[in-house]
Design a protein around this motif. Structure first.
Motif, PDB file in Angstrom:
ATOM      1  N   MET A  94      76.374  63.864  78.566  1.00  0.00           N
ATOM      2  CA  MET A  94      74.944  63.561  78.609  1.00  0.00           C
ATOM      3  C   MET A  94      74.372  63.825  80.001  1.00  0.00           C
ATOM      4  SD  MET A  94      72.982  59.910  78.087  1.00  0.00           S
ATOM      5  CE  MET A  94      73.400  59.379  79.769  1.00  0.00           C
ATOM      6  N   PHE A 185      67.733  60.199  81.686  1.00  0.00           N
ATOM      7  CA  PHE A 185      66.731  60.664  80.718  1.00  0.00           C
ATOM      8  C   PHE A 185      65.330  60.757  81.327  1.00  0.00           C
ATOM      9  CE2 PHE A 185      63.935  60.372  77.016  1.00  0.00           C
ATOM     10  CZ  PHE A 185      64.527  61.306  76.180  1.00  0.00           C
ATOM     11  N   SER A 228      67.516  64.914  70.665  1.00  0.00           N
ATOM     12  CA  SER A 228      68.857  64.425  70.338  1.00  0.00           C
ATOM     13  C   SER A 228      69.164  63.079  70.994  1.00  0.00           C
ATOM     14  CB  SER A 228      69.912  65.452  70.768  1.00  0.00           C
ATOM     15  OG  SER A 228      69.739  66.674  70.090  1.00  0.00           O
ATOM     16  N   TRP A 229      68.754  62.900  72.240  1.00  0.00           N
ATOM     17  CA  TRP A 229      69.164  61.714  72.990  1.00  0.00           C
ATOM     18  C   TRP A 229      68.132  60.595  73.016  1.00  0.00           C
ATOM     19  CZ3 TRP A 229      73.842  60.345  74.584  1.00  0.00           C
ATOM     20  CH2 TRP A 229      74.835  61.330  74.666  1.00  0.00           C
ATOM     21  N   TYR A 232      68.993  57.525  70.760  1.00  0.00           N
ATOM     22  CA  TYR A 232      70.122  56.758  71.291  1.00  0.00           C
ATOM     23  C   TYR A 232      69.659  55.807  72.384  1.00  0.00           C
ATOM     24  CZ  TYR A 232      74.266  55.589  73.963  1.00  0.00           C
ATOM     25  OH  TYR A 232      75.232  54.901  74.634  1.00  0.00           O
ATOM     26  N   HIS A 233      68.848  56.282  73.305  1.00  0.00           N
ATOM     27  CA  HIS A 233      68.361  55.430  74.391  1.00  0.00           C
ATOM     28  C   HIS A 233      67.462  54.311  73.855  1.00  0.00           C
ATOM     29  CE1 HIS A 233      70.012  57.668  77.736  1.00  0.00           C
ATOM     30  NE2 HIS A 233      69.553  58.797  77.226  1.00  0.00           N
ATOM     31  N   ALA A 258      72.858  62.511  68.830  1.00  0.00           N
ATOM     32  CA  ALA A 258      73.195  62.885  70.206  1.00  0.00           C
ATOM     33  C   ALA A 258      74.367  63.864  70.232  1.00  0.00           C
ATOM     34  CB  ALA A 258      73.530  61.634  71.012  1.00  0.00           C
ATOM     35  N   ASN A 261      73.625  67.632  69.583  1.00  0.00           N
ATOM     36  CA  ASN A 261      73.135  68.457  70.684  1.00  0.00           C
ATOM     37  C   ASN A 261      74.235  69.349  71.247  1.00  0.00           C
ATOM     38  OD1 ASN A 261      71.053  68.960  72.959  1.00  0.00           O
ATOM     39  ND2 ASN A 261      72.834  68.255  74.077  1.00  0.00           N
TER      40      ASN A 261
END
Length: 316
Positions: A94, A185, A228-229, A232-233, A258, A261
């Motif tokens: 990541m 991020f 994608s992320w 998750y965050h 995630a 990706n």
């Protein structure tokens, strides 16, 4: 890599199948990118950045089988080292991915805003140093995954599970999740957005010509990472305050997104060219074609400069 899987049987089977597909596509696709960018292509700024991205994605995809087995058996059977390393690989992927995208974005921004300076100072050695520093920073920030992961005996099922033990340090859960969200991020997305703004304004103001292929690839990589992320965050932040089953389920599903990706990037390299409809059947050729634009644009710039043209051919 969560400690429990709170999804029903159908959901569990679906997630396992998706993970298997991501693993197969990710390993094959990223191996192809590494082979082409690392051994067939001339070493350029573009190829080095995309090669590093592929290495990061391949490392992450290679750890997916451990998570797949955990989901199938509802227990962790690979020992403490792999419990820590599999989690470490996920966060290393990541951080390294977004930091490398920042480097690519800043590089494009410099070439558009300061084309003459960039042409004279944009060397492969300097970019390699930037890539190396991005990897070092990613490794350092991913260390908490090694510290807080542990294998314990589940009190309910009486089986070994791989868990995060944030109770080892007071308030560590909140600090790590918030830091991960901000450093991994928010800040990179802000920097990338500023670079994009400069690129767009400069291109519109000076009516500079540009090759659309690298611009499309860069845009696709960044948008894919963001989509994608982000879930998750969001679920990770929600999990700090809300210990609800639906939040845990959402976090489990967001991990699949995630992971996706890491297998999509090779296909973005291959299929973002201008003549996609005519050549989409040639996967490896399209990956190489996506990288080749770097060398062509450099030649174009030198030719244009020698003719005294006031406009620059800019590789975005």
């Amino acid at each position: 890599m969560n400690q429990t899987l709170s999804l029903n049987k159908v959901g569990c089977v679906t997630l396992v199948l998706v993970y298997v597909l991501i693993f197969v596509l990710g390993v094959c696709g990223n191996t192809a990118v590494i082979w082409i960018a690392g051994f067939k292509m001339k070493k350029t700024v573009n190829t080095m950045c995309y090669l590093s991205l592929a290495i990061s994605d391949l490392m992450f995809c290679s750890c997916l089988p451990f998570n797949i087995v955990r989901m199938v058996h509802k227990r962790w059977i690979f020992g403490l080292f792999m419990c820590k390393f599999a989690s470490f690989a996920m966060f290393l992927n990541m951080y390294s991915s977004i930091f490398l995208l920042v480097i690519i974005s800043v590089d494009r921004c410099v070439m558009v805003a300061f084309p003459v300076w960039g042409q004279n100072n944009r060397t492969l050695k300097r970019v390699m140093i930037a890539v190396f520093l991005a990897w070092v920073m990613s490794i350092i920030i991913s260390v908490p995954a090694l510290i807080f992961r542990d294998v314990i005996l589940s009190p309910r099922e009486q089986v070994l599970i791989c868990v995060l033990r944030y109770e080892l340090l007071s308030n560590s859960h909140t600090a790590i999740v918030v830091n991960r969200f901000v450093v991994g991020f928010v800040l990179p997305i802000v920097i990338i957005s500023l670079c994009y703004s400069v690129i767009i304004i400069k291109l519109q103001t000076n009516h500079m010509t540009r090759s659309s292929k690298p611009f499309k690839v860069m845009t696709a990589l960044i948008v894919t990472f963001f989509i994608s992320w982000l879930p998750y965050h969001v679920f990770s932040l929600m999990e700090i305050k809300f210990k609800l089953q639906i939040v845990q389920q959402g976090r489990e599903v967001s991990m699949v997104l995630a992971s996706l990706n890491s297998c999509l990037n090779p296909f973005l390299y291959a299929f973002m060219g201008n003549d996609f409809k005519d050549k989409c059947w040639s996967f490896l050729s399209r990956i190489e074609n996506a990288f080749e634009n770097e060398g062509k644009s450099g030649t174009s710039k030198r030719t244009s400069s020698s003719q005294g043209d006031s406009r620059h051919s800019t590789n975005v």
